[in-house]
Design a protein around this motif. Structure first.
Motif, PDB file in Angstrom:
ATOM      1  N   ALA A 113      47.873  64.001 -14.486  1.00  0.00           N
ATOM      2  CA  ALA A 113      48.084  62.566 -14.260  1.00  0.00           C
ATOM      3  C   ALA A 113      47.301  61.690 -15.222  1.00  0.00           C
ATOM      4  N   ASP A 114      46.063  62.042 -15.499  1.00  0.00           N
ATOM      5  CA  ASP A 114      45.203  61.209 -16.352  1.00  0.00           C
ATOM      6  C   ASP A 114      44.992  61.812 -17.731  1.00  0.00           C
ATOM      7  N   CYS A 115      45.863  62.739 -18.111  1.00  0.00           N
ATOM      8  CA  CYS A 115      45.692  63.430 -19.394  1.00  0.00           C
ATOM      9  C   CYS A 115      46.702  62.924 -20.426  1.00  0.00           C
ATOM     10  N   GLY A 116      46.467  63.300 -21.659  1.00  0.00           N
ATOM     11  CA  GLY A 116      47.343  62.964 -22.766  1.00  0.00           C
ATOM     12  C   GLY A 116      47.046  63.900 -23.904  1.00  0.00           C
ATOM     13  N   PRO A 117      47.573  63.615 -25.105  1.00  0.00           N
ATOM     14  CA  PRO A 117      47.325  64.492 -26.258  1.00  0.00           C
ATOM     15  C   PRO A 117      45.836  64.702 -26.513  1.00  0.00           C
ATOM     16  N   GLY A 118      45.421  65.961 -26.554  1.00  0.00           N
ATOM     17  CA  GLY A 118      44.029  66.295 -26.826  1.00  0.00           C
ATOM     18  C   GLY A 118      43.091  66.132 -25.654  1.00  0.00           C
ATOM     19  N   VAL A 119      43.592  65.618 -24.528  1.00  0.00           N
ATOM     20  CA  VAL A 119      42.745  65.416 -23.341  1.00  0.00           C
ATOM     21  C   VAL A 119      42.928  66.602 -22.399  1.00  0.00           C
ATOM     22  N   VAL A 120      41.857  67.348 -22.171  1.00  0.00           N
ATOM     23  CA  VAL A 120      41.906  68.547 -21.335  1.00  0.00           C
ATOM     24  C   VAL A 120      41.601  68.177 -19.883  1.00  0.00           C
ATOM     25  N   PRO A 121      42.384  68.690 -18.932  1.00  0.00           N
ATOM     26  CA  PRO A 121      42.057  68.435 -17.518  1.00  0.00           C
ATOM     27  C   PRO A 121      40.659  68.938 -17.186  1.00  0.00           C
ATOM     28  N   SER A 122      40.068  68.376 -16.156  1.00  0.00           N
ATOM     29  CA  SER A 122      38.740  68.808 -15.725  1.00  0.00           C
ATOM     30  C   SER A 122      38.787  70.269 -15.278  1.00  0.00           C
ATOM     31  N   SER A 123      37.635  70.909 -15.245  1.00  0.00           N
ATOM     32  CA  SER A 123      37.576  72.334 -14.901  1.00  0.00           C
ATOM     33  C   SER A 123      38.121  72.615 -13.509  1.00  0.00           C
ATOM     34  N   ASP A 124      37.872  71.710 -12.558  1.00  0.00           N
ATOM     35  CA  ASP A 124      38.382  71.948 -11.207  1.00  0.00           C
ATOM     36  C   ASP A 124      39.895  71.791 -11.160  1.00  0.00           C
ATOM     37  N   LYS A 125      40.444  70.878 -11.970  1.00  0.00           N
ATOM     38  CA  LYS A 125      41.895  70.722 -12.036  1.00  0.00           C
ATOM     39  C   LYS A 125      42.540  71.943 -12.678  1.00  0.00           C
ATOM     40  N   ILE A 126      41.884  72.463 -13.719  1.00  0.00           N
ATOM     41  CA  ILE A 126      42.394  73.666 -14.374  1.00  0.00           C
ATOM     42  C   ILE A 126      42.438  74.829 -13.386  1.00  0.00           C
ATOM     43  N   GLU A 127      41.396  74.991 -12.611  1.00  0.00           N
ATOM     44  CA  GLU A 127      41.362  76.068 -11.622  1.00  0.00           C
ATOM     45  C   GLU A 127      42.407  75.854 -10.536  1.00  0.00           C
ATOM     46  N   GLN A 128      42.671  74.614 -10.202  1.00  0.00           N
ATOM     47  CA  GLN A 128      43.673  74.291  -9.187  1.00  0.00           C
ATOM     48  C   GLN A 128      45.066  74.744  -9.633  1.00  0.00           C
ATOM     49  N   LEU A 129      45.416  74.439 -10.877  1.00  0.00           N
ATOM     50  CA  LEU A 129      46.722  74.850 -11.387  1.00  0.00           C
ATOM     51  C   LEU A 129      46.776  76.354 -11.628  1.00  0.00           C
ATOM     52  N   LYS A 130      45.710  76.904 -12.147  1.00  0.00           N
ATOM     53  CA  LYS A 130      45.652  78.346 -12.388  1.00  0.00           C
ATOM     54  C   LYS A 130      45.836  79.128 -11.087  1.00  0.00           C
ATOM     55  N   ALA A 131      45.261  78.628  -9.988  1.00  0.00           N
ATOM     56  CA  ALA A 131      45.372  79.315  -8.701  1.00  0.00           C
ATOM     57  C   ALA A 131      46.826  79.408  -8.237  1.00  0.00           C
ATOM     58  N   VAL A 132      47.613  78.371  -8.518  1.00  0.00           N
ATOM     59  CA  VAL A 132      49.037  78.397  -8.158  1.00  0.00           C
ATOM     60  C   VAL A 132      49.779  79.404  -9.039  1.00  0.00           C
ATOM     61  N   LEU A 133      49.543  79.340 -10.337  1.00  0.00           N
ATOM     62  CA  LEU A 133      50.251  80.215 -11.271  1.00  0.00           C
ATOM     63  C   LEU A 133      49.887  81.683 -11.091  1.00  0.00           C
ATOM     64  N   ASP A 134      48.627  81.967 -10.799  1.00  0.00           N
ATOM     65  CA  ASP A 134      48.177  83.360 -10.679  1.00  0.00           C
ATOM     66  C   ASP A 134      48.960  84.139  -9.628  1.00  0.00           C
ATOM     67  N   THR A 135      49.458  83.454  -8.612  1.00  0.00           N
ATOM     68  CA  THR A 135      50.165  84.138  -7.520  1.00  0.00           C
ATOM     69  C   THR A 135      51.656  84.282  -7.787  1.00  0.00           C
ATOM     70  N   MET A 136      52.173  83.652  -8.840  1.00  0.00           N
ATOM     71  CA  MET A 136      53.620  83.606  -9.036  1.00  0.00           C
ATOM     72  C   MET A 136      54.172  84.891  -9.643  1.00  0.00           C
ATOM     73  N   THR A 137      55.382  85.250  -9.206  1.00  0.00           N
ATOM     74  CA  THR A 137      56.118  86.382  -9.754  1.00  0.00           C
ATOM     75  C   THR A 137      57.542  85.935 -10.050  1.00  0.00           C
ATOM     76  N   GLU A 138      58.338  86.844 -10.584  1.00  0.00           N
ATOM     77  CA  GLU A 138      59.730  86.522 -10.897  1.00  0.00           C
ATOM     78  C   GLU A 138      60.532  86.117  -9.665  1.00  0.00           C
ATOM     79  N   VAL A 139      60.140  86.630  -8.500  1.00  0.00           N
ATOM     80  CA  VAL A 139      60.862  86.311  -7.267  1.00  0.00           C
ATOM     81  C   VAL A 139      60.794  84.813  -6.967  1.00  0.00           C
TER      82      VAL A 139
END
Length: 271
Positions: free
Chosen positions: A43-69
């Motif tokens: 939401a508050d990011c743009g070119p070259g702006v990296v999300p905060s570490s807690d936001k990165i972990e939040q998105l990573k936690a969703v992706l880590d569980t995903m499979t092709e199903v």
């Protein structure tokens, strides 16, 4: 008796509403959750702006569980079968969503399919291998040479324009299930290459997405071993040379074919 009826009705109503709420919650797919998480993270990011570490972990936690199903894919789909008449297997891209803040898509690769070495300018990239085995090689630019000497593009010979020094970040095979890989604008392996060892699918989240008018176009590279060229001003210990390479700009390889196909998995409902 009247009091008992008045008491029992609210209880029944509360129970009924609770069941409805649970049913509503079950209808939220993982893909929808991914979209809603991306909206919050970028939401508050743009070119070259990296999300905060807690936001990165939040998105990573969703992706880590995903499979092709979760995205309606199966390894036996035609996307993942290389045609016997093709020397270079074609890659299929499934578009899920994009906006000015982020994009979500899936690359479907048959065995030996390759996504050539390319960059992600100003982007934070989350890549999740949904199934299969894939070799990933990635690089980061080396900005300063020995003793802090700035590095620029060096002419390599009379017929080649020049190259920049890059350091290998990853050079390994990954087999699903595995954790999400994250690339940052200036580190983490911003330039990477995918080679499918088996049929595989990788889900990519880019924040922000490519945009030619804003200068975020996909640049392809040719990599050469450090030892292949001699640059007097750049010296490395012998044991470190395998960890570096020369990267040269190149046009998109003609042998690479990426075709779009309709995504048929759970839909995203924009909010």
């Amino acid at each position: 008796m009247g009091i008992e009826r008045n008491v029992s009705k609210p209880k029944g109503k509360v129970y009924s509403e609770s069941k409805k709420n649970r049913r509503r919650q079950k209808k939220v797919t993982v893909v929808q959750k991914l979209y809603e998480t991306c909206k919050e993270v970028f939401a508050d990011c743009g070119p070259g702006v990296v999300p905060s570490s807690d936001k990165i972990e939040q998105l990573k936690a969703v992706l880590d569980t995903m499979t092709e199903v979760d995205v309606g894919l199966r390894p036996n789909m035609p996307f993942f079968k290389a045609a016997t008449t093709e020397q270079f297997p074609r890659i299929t891209y499934l578009h899920l969503y994009d906006c000015e803040k982020f994009s979500i898509g899936i690359f479907c690769l048959p065995p030996t399919g390759v996504i050539p070495l390319h960059n992600h300018p100003g982007m934070t990239v989350f890549s999740k291998l949904l199934f299969g085995t894939m070799h990933i090689k990635s690089y980061d630019w080396v900005d300063n040479g020995p003793a802090g000497t700035p590095l620029h593009a060096y002419p390599l010979d009379d017929h080649r324009q020049g190259a920049r020094l890059a350091k290998v970040k990853v050079d390994s095979e990954f087999t699903a299930p595995c954790n999400t890989s994250i690339l940052y604008p200036a580190d983490g392996g911003n330039m990477h290459c995918f080679t499918a060892r088996t049929p595989c699918a990788v889900l990519d989240v880019l924040g922000p997405p490519y945009c030619d008018p804003e200068g975020r176009h996909c640049q392809y590279y040719l990599d050469s071993p450090f030892a292949k060229f001699s640059v007097p001003s750049v010296a490395l210990p012998e044991e470190e040379k395998d960890s570096y390479a020369w990267l040269e700009d190149r046009d998109r390889p003609k042998e690479v074919t990426v075709v779009g196909a309709v995504y048929s998995g759970p839909k995203i409902v924009e909010k």
